[in-house]
Every structure is written in structure tokens, then in C-alpha cells.
Design an enzyme around this catalytic site. Structure first.
Site, PDB file in Angstrom:
ATOM      1  CB  CYS A  52      41.423  55.612  37.329  1.00 60.30           C
ATOM      2  SG  CYS A  52      41.146  53.891  36.669  1.00 60.30           S
TER       3      CYS A  52
ATOM      4  NE  ARG B  17      45.345  48.108  32.292  1.00 54.56           N
ATOM      5  CZ  ARG B  17      44.413  48.859  32.336  1.00 54.56           C
ATOM      6  NH1 ARG B  17      44.407  50.266  32.941  1.00 54.56           N
ATOM      7  NH2 ARG B  17      43.230  48.998  31.863  1.00 54.56           N
TER       8      ARG B  17
HETATM    9  P1  XMP Z   1      36.889  49.889  38.990  1.00 48.39           P
HETATM   10  O1  XMP Z   1      36.030  51.458  39.115  1.00 48.39           O
HETATM   11  O2  XMP Z   1      35.694  48.933  38.998  1.00 48.39           O
HETATM   12  O3  XMP Z   1      37.662  49.886  37.863  1.00 48.39           O
HETATM   13  O4  XMP Z   1      37.493  49.636  40.441  1.00 48.39           O
HETATM   14  C1  XMP Z   1      38.497  49.011  37.723  1.00 48.39           C
HETATM   15  C2  XMP Z   1      39.261  49.159  36.282  1.00 48.39           C
HETATM   16  O5  XMP Z   1      40.124  50.507  36.280  1.00 48.39           O
HETATM   17  C3  XMP Z   1      41.205  50.280  35.279  1.00 48.39           C
HETATM   18  N1  XMP Z   1      42.341  50.611  36.175  1.00 48.39           N
HETATM   19  C4  XMP Z   1      43.190  51.634  36.100  1.00 48.39           C
HETATM   20  N2  XMP Z   1      42.970  52.884  35.549  1.00 48.39           N
HETATM   21  N3  XMP Z   1      44.797  53.574  36.596  1.00 48.39           N
HETATM   22  C5  XMP Z   1      43.722  53.844  35.798  1.00 48.39           C
HETATM   23  O6  XMP Z   1      43.670  54.912  34.947  1.00 48.39           O
HETATM   24  C6  XMP Z   1      45.097  52.481  37.373  1.00 48.39           C
HETATM   25  O7  XMP Z   1      45.987  52.366  37.948  1.00 48.39           O
HETATM   26  C7  XMP Z   1      44.053  51.440  36.891  1.00 48.39           C
HETATM   27  N4  XMP Z   1      44.111  50.126  37.472  1.00 48.39           N
HETATM   28  C8  XMP Z   1      43.078  49.479  36.755  1.00 48.39           C
HETATM   29  C9  XMP Z   1      41.121  48.893  34.806  1.00 48.39           C
HETATM   30  O8  XMP Z   1      40.636  49.092  33.460  1.00 48.39           O
HETATM   31  C10 XMP Z   1      40.345  48.006  35.697  1.00 48.39           C
HETATM   32  O9  XMP Z   1      39.677  47.161  35.018  1.00 48.39           O
END
Ligand code: XMP
Length: 492
Positions: free
Chosen positions: A307, A403
Site C-alpha cells: 500500500c 475499490r
Molecule cells: P498485506 O500487508 O497482507 O496487505 O500484504 C494486504 C491488504 O492490503 C490492502 N491492499 C491495498 N491497500 N493499496 C492499498 O493502500 C493497494 O494497492 C492495496 N491492495 C491491497 C488490502 O486490504 C489487502 O487485503
């Protein structure tokens, strides 16, 4: 009106995983005995409090099947068209079904050669023989066919089949089917309706496979549980997911406290039978607006490994504080909470539960496994898999923009304002072994706190605050790691 801007600097502190540790307590709990069962939403219980993220490099059918078999839940991502999503949901629901519905059948007037070729192609070792009205006339297996092929005959199936077929009705249980199989020395039992018409098939192989997974997440009919993510305004996708049999619909938005999202989510909830989890949020106020109708709340504004929401937008909530705020409200309404994002180690996962979550969702942790979509790539002699944020340019340009409340379809790629990056993550092997380490570590945390169940752990656990010196002390230090531990991969 005149305003005191300096009052804004009277700021509350918000903490995340590395800021806290669980205070060790008197305990009689052996980690192996800890009961990890939980709820992800009002009506869906799991034996393992872990979900795989709804991301296009993490969860499609294969991941969802394996997560459910291991007791957790996979949430299918929304970067695929609705037809494909429906097919993936159906694949998960059917994977371990006691009664197979898509039965390969033979006709009495086919030749044994044709049926032999068909069975090989379909990968089955036997087939019920039915007439034009699906009435069961017999059953044919490789063993029935072989003598004919050996002597070079190709008679009709009618000659070769076994015509005294043992069948059962639709309400047969696994135990009853097994008893029939032992008694009659057979390996498959056609399931028929009152008119002896074929409606399904139970196989010995299927029953044995189900037994291997005794913690599996199953619905009332014994099918594997499956979650599906939908964009906040995708009413039709939500209804389609529900009709296809999704157990939980996740309304997935980077900022679910957007009031248009809240309204649309409320409407989706009124239109589907499945439980509806809404997220992501990170504050008490958001929780208050959603608890009235949501069956579960998902927390995480910017903690994820891929993120960039916090650096791009300047907004976010460190995850431990976010979970505690939401859980304060949710627990009063008996609504489960899922902590989503930022979990690198099993210790982070159990800290999220101590902060009030009922379950955790992970993306990067699972992205490197065999069951995640995408292939293994080798860079500098090391193996990796692709992992990208759903708000990255790559994911948004293949359809995931809503999203992030961005109308990306009409935009040119260079006009995207992404909130995530595209990356690679070390290849890890099977979900089963990764989950074993994750859950084993979480159970260990329950042992240190002296709690046998998740609800008890949520009550009994306490945090201590960690300084940066304390944080350094927590990780291996002053040594050179020579062998990688299966549950500790230092940040690369
Ligand atoms: P981890 O840390 O487990 O996080 O890899 C997975 C979660 O991150 C969120 N997610 C995003 N958040 N930009 C964001 O700010 C993104 O592009 C993005 N893609 C996923 C999502 O909640 C996921 O479950």
C-alpha cells in the site's frame, strides 16, 4: 470563524504492531490445546481465524479451496468479470462436495471403446449408464471394460455394464454411503431421485478426501465455504456472487466510510442472503455508521505491504489502534471484526486478535505460495511470485479501480493516481505449510497469555509498549543468520 490550528497538534497517539507486545501471563494452556475457532461474520464460523486477501495476485479458486480445506477462508478478488467469478465460486463450492453433481455418464448403446476413451479424457474410473431420461440403467467401470478391450471386442456398454446398481437418495450421509460401499464392495454410489433418475454420484475417493480435512470450513450442506469481494457499487456482482453460493460477500473499498459507499452497502445487504462484511475502515465513527447492518467489519487503512495510501493521500490509521477503535464499537453490537493488512509474522496476527479482531486477513504472506495465481519467476537465482496492490497501476488498469473510488475506465493509464505498488515476493511453497506456521505461532501467543479460546484471549491479553530499543531486542540481533527459519524471513 477563527479557529485554533495549534489545538490540532494536541494529537492522540496511534500504534501499530511493532509498537506493542503481549504481556506474558500465568498460564496452564499448552499451545497445542488452544482452540482457534472464531467467526468472520455473524453467521459464518471458522476453525482457523485466517483469510486470504481479495487480491488478483492472491485469491482465485485454488487459493479459496485450499484456505477452506485448512479451516480458513479465501476471498475471491473482483478483478474478473462476473461470469468468471460465478464459475470460480461454483468451483470452490463443488471442490469437496459429498455428492458430485457434474457426473460423467455413459449411454447403453455406446461402445466400450468410446466409453473407455471418454473416461480417460475426463479422468474418472467409472460412470453410471443412463437412458435419455437420465434413468439409471447400470454402472460401468474400467474393470468391466478391460476384458472386452483385451480380446479386441468393442461391444455395446449394455453388455459390459453391471446392471444391478446400488443407488441412494439425495439425503444420504457420508457414513451411509460408506456402509453401502463396504457392504457391496463398490466404490461409487449413484444418487437418484424418486423416479430413479440420476442426480449425482458419491465416490469412495471423494469421501476419503473429505476426511483428510477435518477442520475444513464447510456450509450446512458440507460444501467448502467461499468469500467473494465486490466493488462498493457493484450491486449486480453482489447478487450474482450470492446466487452462485458465496457464503460471505465482502464489500471492498479503500475507504468504506465514504457515505455513498455506506448507502450502497446497505442496499446490497438488503438484496443478498449471504453475510455481508463491509470494509475497509479504521475508526470508531466509521464502525458506528456500519454496525447497524453489516454482518462483519474489516479494518485497515493503509497498513498493507504493497500500500501507498498513507504516503499518497496523507491519511491512514496505524493498525493496532484502528482495530481497537472498531472493535470497541463492534463488540457492543456482537459484530465480528477482521484485521486486514500489515501482518508479516504470526506475532502480528495474534496481536491483531488481542486488539479486538476475530480474524485476520493476509495478502503478502500468501502471495508467494503455489495456490496463489501467477507463476514462479527467478531473479538472481532466487524464486519469486508477483504481488501487486489492487490500487497499483497494473491492477487498476485490469479493472480494479473502484475499490479506490476511481473512475479509471475512461482514464489514460498515465492519469492514474495509484495507491499501491507492483512487486515480487519470495516463493514459499504450499499454503498448508505457511498456515501451519502462522497458526502455530498464534497458538503459542495464546499459551503465553494463558487463554484457551479466542474470546478468552481477547479478554485476557494485555499490551506493553515497546521502545525502538525494545523492538531491536525482539528481532535476532548481533548474529548473522545462517539458516532461514520457516517462520522468520528478515525483511530483504
Ligand atoms: P498485506 O500487508 O497482507 O496487505 O500484504 C494486504 C491488504 O492490503 C490492502 N491492499 C491495498 N491497500 N493499496 C492499498 O493502500 C493497494 O494497492 C492495496 N491492495 C491491497 C488490502 O486490504 C489487502 O487485503
Amino acid at each position: 470563524d477563527p479557529q485554533s490550528f495549534s489545538a490540532k497538534l494536541d494529537v492522540p497517539e496511534a500504534l501499530t504492531f511493532d509498537d506493542v507486545l503481549l504481556r506474558p501471563k500465568e498460564s496452564r494452556v499448552e499451545p497445542d490445546e488452544a482452540d482457534m475457532s472464531t467467526r468472520v461474520s455473524k453467521n459464518v464460523e471458522l476453525q482457523v481465524p485466517v483469510l486470504s486477501a481479495a487480491m488478483d495476485t492472491v485469491t482465485e479458486g485454488n487459493m479459496a479451496i485450499e484456505m477452506a480445506r485448512q479451516g480458513g477462508l479465501g476471498v475471491l478478488h473482483q478483478n474478473m468479470d462476473v461470469d468468471r467469478m460465478v464459475a470460480e465460486i461454483e468451483r470452490v463450492k463443488r471442490a469437496d462436495e459429498l455428492v458430485i453433481r457434474d457426473v460423467v455418464t455413459a449411454r447403453p448403446d455406446q461402445t466400450v471403446r468410446e466409453v473407455d476413451a471418454m473416461m480417460q479424457q475426463e479422468g474418472v474410473s467409472g460412470a453410471p449408464v443412463v437412458d435419455d431420461d437420465d434413468e439409471v440403467l447400470g454402472i460401468i467401470s474400467g474393470t468391466d471394460i478391460r476384458p472386452y478391450l483385451e480380446v479386441g471386442e468393442s461391444d455395446a456398454v449394455r453388455e459390459a455394464m453391471t446392471d444391478e446398481v446400488i443407488t441412494a437418495g439425495e439425503d444420504v450421509t457420508a457414513r451411509e454411503a460408506l456402509e453401502l460401499m463396504y457392504e457391496h464392495k463398490i466404490e461409487r454410489v449413484p444418487i437418484v431421485d424418486a423416479e430413479n433418475r440420476l442426480v449425482g454420484l458419491v465416490t469412495m475417493q471423494g469421501i476419503l478426501q473429505r476426511r483428510e480435512y477435518d477442520d475444513a470450513a464447510r456450509d450446512e450442506d458440507g460444501a467448502l465455504r467461499c468469500g467473494a469481494a465486490v466493488g462498493p457499487f457493484e450491486q449486480d456482482r453482489a447478487v450474482a456472487a450470492d446466487e452462485a453460493g458465496a457464503d460471505v460477500v465482502f464489500i471492498d473499498c479503500a475507504h468504506a466510510h465514504n457515505l455513498n459507499v455506506v448507502e450502497s452497502a446497505r442496499e446490497i445487504k438488503s438484496r443478498v442472503e449471504a453475510d455481508v462484511v463491509v470494509g475497509n475502515i479504521g475508526t470508531q465513527e466509521a464502525a458506528e455508521d456500519l454496525v447497524e447492518f453489516a454482518d462483519g467489519l474489516k479494518v485497515g487503512i493503509g497498513p498493507g505491504s504493497i500500500c501507498t495510501t498513507r504516503v499518497v493521500s496523507g491519511a491512514g490509521m496505524p493498525q493496532i489502534t484502528a482495530v481497537t477503535e472498531v472493535a470497541d464499537v463492534a463488540s457492543r453490537h456482537d459484530v465480528p471484526v477482521i484485521a486486514d493488512g500489515g501482518i508479516r509474522y504470526s506475532g502480528d496476527a495474534i496481536k491483531a486478535i488481542a486488539a479486538g479482531a476475530d480474524a485476520v486477513m493476509l495478502g503478502s504472506y500468501f502471495a508467494g505460495t503455489d495456490e496463489a495465481p501467477g507463476r514462479v519467476i527467478t531473479m538472481n537465482g532466487k524464486k519469486y511470485k508477483q504481488y501487486r496492490g489492487m490500487g497499483s497501476v497494473g491492477a487498476m488498469s485490469s479493472g480494479g479501480g473502484d475499490r479506490y473510488l476511481k473512475d479509471v475506465e475512461e482514464d489514460e493509464e498515465e492519469e492514474y493516481v495509484p495507491e499501491g505498488v507492483e512487486a515480487a515476493t519470495p516463493y514459499k511453497g504450499s499454503v498448508e505449510s505457511e498456515l501451519h506456521q502462522l497458526v502455530g505461532g498464534m497458538k503459542s501467543g495464546m499459551g503465553y497469555v494463558g487463554a484457551e479460546t479466542i474470546p478468552e484471549f481477547k479478554q485476557r491479553s494485555e499490551f506493553v509498549r515497546v521502545s525502538s530499543a525494545g523492538h531491536q531486542e525482539s528481532h535476532p540481533h548481533d548474529v548473522m543468520i545462517t539458516d532461514e527459519a520457516p517462520n522468520y524471513r528478515p525483511d530483504e
